[in-house]
Design a protein around this motif. Structure first.
Motif, mmCIF file in Angstrom:
data_model
loop_
_atom_site.group_PDB
_atom_site.id
_atom_site.type_symbol
_atom_site.label_atom_id
_atom_site.label_comp_id
_atom_site.label_asym_id
_atom_site.label_seq_id
_atom_site.Cartn_x
_atom_site.Cartn_y
_atom_site.Cartn_z
ATOM 1 N N GLN A 239 0.890 -1.295 0.038
ATOM 2 C CA GLN A 239 0.136 0.064 -0.033
ATOM 3 C C GLN A 239 0.642 1.315 -0.018
ATOM 4 O O GLN A 239 0.360 2.405 0.056
ATOM 5 N N PHE A 240 2.140 0.902 0.019
ATOM 6 C CA PHE A 240 3.013 2.241 0.162
ATOM 7 C C PHE A 240 3.485 2.541 -1.453
ATOM 8 O O PHE A 240 4.157 3.496 -1.798
ATOM 9 N N ASP A 241 3.551 1.599 -2.382
ATOM 10 C CA ASP A 241 4.223 1.363 -3.438
ATOM 11 C C ASP A 241 3.217 1.975 -4.386
ATOM 12 O O ASP A 241 2.096 1.275 -4.874
ATOM 13 N N GLY B 217 -8.879 -2.318 -12.764
ATOM 14 C CA GLY B 217 -7.695 -1.716 -13.193
ATOM 15 C C GLY B 217 -6.879 -0.453 -12.520
ATOM 16 O O GLY B 217 -5.836 0.136 -12.885
ATOM 17 N N SER B 218 -7.509 -0.011 -11.308
ATOM 18 C CA SER B 218 -7.034 1.153 -10.841
ATOM 19 C C SER B 218 -5.754 0.391 -10.177
ATOM 20 O O SER B 218 -5.399 -0.538 -9.602
ATOM 21 N N ALA B 219 -4.611 1.275 -9.876
ATOM 22 C CA ALA B 219 -3.341 1.118 -9.128
ATOM 23 C C ALA B 219 -3.449 1.263 -7.891
ATOM 24 O O ALA B 219 -2.579 1.197 -6.926
ATOM 25 N N GLY B 220 -4.463 1.926 -7.299
ATOM 26 C CA GLY B 220 -4.408 2.743 -5.873
ATOM 27 C C GLY B 220 -5.583 3.529 -5.945
ATOM 28 O O GLY B 220 -6.292 3.835 -6.707
ATOM 29 N N LEU B 221 -5.482 4.179 -4.566
ATOM 30 C CA LEU B 221 -6.669 5.232 -4.334
ATOM 31 C C LEU B 221 -6.310 6.321 -3.354
ATOM 32 O O LEU B 221 -5.279 6.217 -2.694
ATOM 33 N N ARG B 222 -6.982 7.657 -3.756
ATOM 34 C CA ARG B 222 -6.812 8.551 -2.902
ATOM 35 C C ARG B 222 -7.954 8.727 -1.876
ATOM 36 O O ARG B 222 -9.080 8.669 -2.254
ATOM 37 N N HIS C 95 -8.582 -6.168 -2.634
ATOM 38 C CA HIS C 95 -7.838 -7.144 -3.659
ATOM 39 C C HIS C 95 -6.657 -6.644 -3.897
ATOM 40 O O HIS C 95 -6.180 -5.545 -3.739
ATOM 41 N N ASN C 96 -5.823 -7.870 -4.468
ATOM 42 C CA ASN C 96 -4.543 -7.492 -5.219
ATOM 43 C C ASN C 96 -4.938 -6.754 -6.456
ATOM 44 O O ASN C 96 -5.950 -6.641 -6.870
ATOM 45 N N LEU C 97 -3.917 -6.066 -6.828
ATOM 46 C CA LEU C 97 -3.994 -5.271 -8.385
ATOM 47 C C LEU C 97 -4.590 -6.531 -9.404
ATOM 48 O O LEU C 97 -3.810 -7.602 -9.424
ATOM 49 N N ASN C 98 -5.133 -5.913 -10.464
ATOM 50 C CA ASN C 98 -5.673 -6.745 -11.568
ATOM 51 C C ASN C 98 -4.411 -7.115 -12.293
ATOM 52 O O ASN C 98 -3.691 -6.210 -13.340
ATOM 53 N N THR C 99 -4.164 -8.298 -12.217
ATOM 54 C CA THR C 99 -2.742 -8.676 -13.049
ATOM 55 C C THR C 99 -3.213 -8.652 -14.776
ATOM 56 O O THR C 99 -2.191 -8.392 -15.630
ATOM 57 N N SER C 100 -4.270 -8.822 -15.263
ATOM 58 C CA SER C 100 -4.465 -8.741 -16.574
ATOM 59 C C SER C 100 -4.307 -6.929 -17.110
ATOM 60 O O SER C 100 -4.279 -6.714 -18.202
ATOM 61 N N HIS C 101 -4.164 -6.162 -16.134
ATOM 62 C CA HIS C 101 -3.651 -4.905 -16.582
ATOM 63 C C HIS C 101 -2.200 -4.780 -16.164
ATOM 64 O O HIS C 101 -1.759 -3.663 -16.302
ATOM 65 N N GLU D 204 1.773 -10.139 -9.787
ATOM 66 C CA GLU D 204 1.029 -11.038 -8.760
ATOM 67 C C GLU D 204 1.223 -10.365 -7.277
ATOM 68 O O GLU D 204 2.317 -9.650 -6.984
ATOM 69 N N ASN D 205 0.166 -10.382 -6.217
ATOM 70 C CA ASN D 205 0.338 -10.155 -5.031
ATOM 71 C C ASN D 205 0.648 -8.451 -5.071
ATOM 72 O O ASN D 205 0.735 -8.268 -3.834
ATOM 73 N N ALA D 206 0.331 -7.679 -5.939
ATOM 74 C CA ALA D 206 0.675 -6.121 -5.910
ATOM 75 C C ALA D 206 -0.678 -5.666 -4.963
ATOM 76 O O ALA D 206 -1.773 -5.757 -5.262
ATOM 77 N N ARG D 207 -0.272 -4.980 -3.761
ATOM 78 C CA ARG D 207 -1.204 -4.284 -3.037
ATOM 79 C C ARG D 207 -1.617 -2.831 -3.534
ATOM 80 O O ARG D 207 -0.720 -2.256 -4.444
#
Ligand code: ARE
Ligand code: CA
Length: 479
Positions: free
Chosen positions: A1-3, A178-183, A203-209, A213-216
């Motif tokens: 959640q920091f990356d 497909g968002s990478a994160g949130l404000r 959820h982890n980020l969508n790998t089809s975007h 794997e396992n990206a928060r």
């Protein structure tokens, strides 16, 4: 959640305030990716209440979690994330989960807000899901700040499992799309413990975007805190940095004071955590945001905006040259009064920005991110990545210079007299194009250039009458 999941060789998030999804997708492809930007913050995407004269702030009053706003609908949102991710630009929607609409009425998708009985049937939320009966007056009382209404906005109770479920379901839809994160809006008004439960279920980020794997999801939490201390009495930004990054409003206020003449540039030598700001990797930094550029939020008269272009460009150059924080650039629409919404037609639909021959926006859009002095500094930051500050120089007042390793060199004249100096630049010998007064174009420079001699020394002058009070050079703009 920091990356923030920036693509290699990219940096900086641009807040395309009130832009439509289709226009954002096009901007990703035509401008942001080629110029080395990394991501876009998108205005709140859910159905909001429609307010007379359509102020920008109606989007902070959700009626439902249906993705339908003046920026577009869910399929347009999905199309935007697909196209932007395809060119390596990350999307971070702004999410409003502290409260629902305070104004009675209907949203764009036709859902109703029956505020008098705390009913939002399209979610659905009922009066059982809200903290009722009080409003925030005393910011020193943490319970009041978290459990009472902010500006009359019905305050959701995130301590309730049902409410958390609805919020998590909504946020996960944005992530799956497909968002990478949130404000995350108004985090000061939510308990860190409740947020932690919500964040853990994302959820982890969508790998089809294209995410691994396992990206928060990257989280940047809006907490306005100009002066609290780690163990202080009032709500502090430090309560949130274990959960995600936090908006560093002190950066915005301090950089404003430095470039509007209320503080001296010589002191910036240790700008960052030593100034009471968050650790660099937890700090979302900005010169201005959509609130404080128009007197909402915090910072008051110290905040620099596009309305003061000379100091604003200098502050932005410092922001991007100095190795501190996760940088975000504001991209505004022009406004005269603080409530005024984005450029719109008679029906209230947003009018797209038009781009002129010089690459600048028209149609009522300011597009600071398309100012040469700003986008060239995004490139500067990419070129000097990971190099330390070196060759510091100051005149004990408002003139400073420093290099970033042996890859970049920058000079500021914030005094009201001309500067003519020899510097040690850290750069290899050669001729360099100043990316503030111009750009490198093939083998020539459209701006002023600087000759670096074998001993790494160079002569630079900045007159007060010059358009900009800063010059920046990097090895990517060596002639
Ligand atoms: C609007 C009207 C209000 C009306 C309300 C309900 O302006 O008069 O009562 O609607 O009908 C934005 C606008 C608000 C707007 C709101 C909803 O700025 O004017 O209210 O949308 O439409 C505090 C919060 C911080 C918040 C700032 C603005 O802590 O979270 O206030 N910022 C975010 C967003 C805003 C948004 C909201 C939250 C609400 O970025 O754009 O509001 O979703 C000190 C404190 C700060 C405090 C600050 C200002 O500095 O330390 O914590 O910030 O004062 O009060
Ligand atoms: Ca609350």
């Amino acid at each position: 959640q920091f990356d923030p999941h920036w693509k290699e060789g990219r940096n900086t998030i641009v807040h395309l305030f009130e832009w439509k999804f289709r226009d954002i997708a096009e901007e990703c492809e035509k401008f942001l990716a080629p110029r080395g930007f990394a991501g876009v913050q998108v205005s709140p995407v859910t159905e909001n209440v429609i307010i007379k004269n359509r102020p920008w702030w109606e989007r902070y009053q959700p009626v439902s979690y249906i993705i339908e706003s003046r920026s577009g609908n869910e399929s347009e949102f999905a199309e935007m994330t697909r196209r932007c991710n395809a060119v390596g630009i990350r999307i971070y929607p702004d999410v409003v989960i502290n409260h629902m609409s305070g104004a009675r009425g209907y949203g764009l998708a036709g859902s109703e807000a029956k505020t008098e009985i705390f009913s939002f049937p399209a979610v659905p939320y009922s009066n059982l899901d809200f903290n009722t009966g009080c409003s925030i007056n005393n910011y020193d009382n943490a319970i009041e700040v978290r459990n009472c209404a902010l500006s009359g906005l019905p305050d959701l109770n995130q301590g309730k499992e049902y409410v958390r479920d609805k919020i998590v379901e909504y946020l996960n839809r944005l992530i799956d799309l497909g968002s990478a994160g949130l404000r995350v809006d108004a985090c000061k008004h939510m308990w860190p413990g409740d947020l932690e439960i919500i964040y853990k279920r994302l959820h982890n980020l969508n790998t089809s975007h294209g995410f691994p794997e396992n990206a928060r999801p990257f989280l940047t939490q809006e907490v306005i805190d100009l002066d609290s201390h780690p163990n202080g009495r009032t709500i502090s930004k430090y309560e949130y940095i274990g959960l995600g990054t936090v908006t560093e409003f002190k950066f915005s206020a301090e950089i404003g004071k430095l470039f509007n003449g209320k503080n001296q540039l010589q002191w910036t030598r240790n700008f960052g955590s030593d100034w009471g700001m968050l650790p660099s990797d937890r700090a979302l930094t900005f010169v201005d945001n959509h609130d404080n550029q128009r007197g909402h939020g915090a910072g008051g008269a110290d905040i620099l905006t596009y309305k003061n272009p000379r100091p604003y460009k200098m502050a932005t150059a410092f922001h991007l040259a100095w190795p501190y924080g996760i940088s975000r650039i504001m991209s505004s629409f022009a406004f005269d009064n603080t409530d005024e919404g984005p450029p719109m037609d008679d029906k209230g639909d947003i009018i797209s920005p038009k781009i002129n021959e010089e690459g600048a926006c028209t149609n009522g859009w300011v597009c600071e991110h398309r100012w040469r002095q700003i986008y060239n500094m995004v490139e500067f930051k990419n070129v000097v990545k990971d190099t330390p500050v070196a060759n510091w120089w100051d005149n004990t007042k408002n003139q400073i210079a420093f290099s970033r390793g042996n890859r970049g060199f920058i000079v500021f004249n914030g005094d009201n007299f001309d500067m003519n100096e020899w510097f040690t630049t850290g750069l290899p010998a050669g001729i360099y194009c100043d990316v503030i007064s111009g750009s490198k174009n093939g083998t020539s420079c459209t701006g002023k250039s600087m000759t670096v001699f074998d001993d790494s020394r160079a002569f630079v002058s900045i007159a007060n009458s010059d358009e900009d009070g800063v010059r920046a050079y990097h090895i990517g703009a060596k002639l």
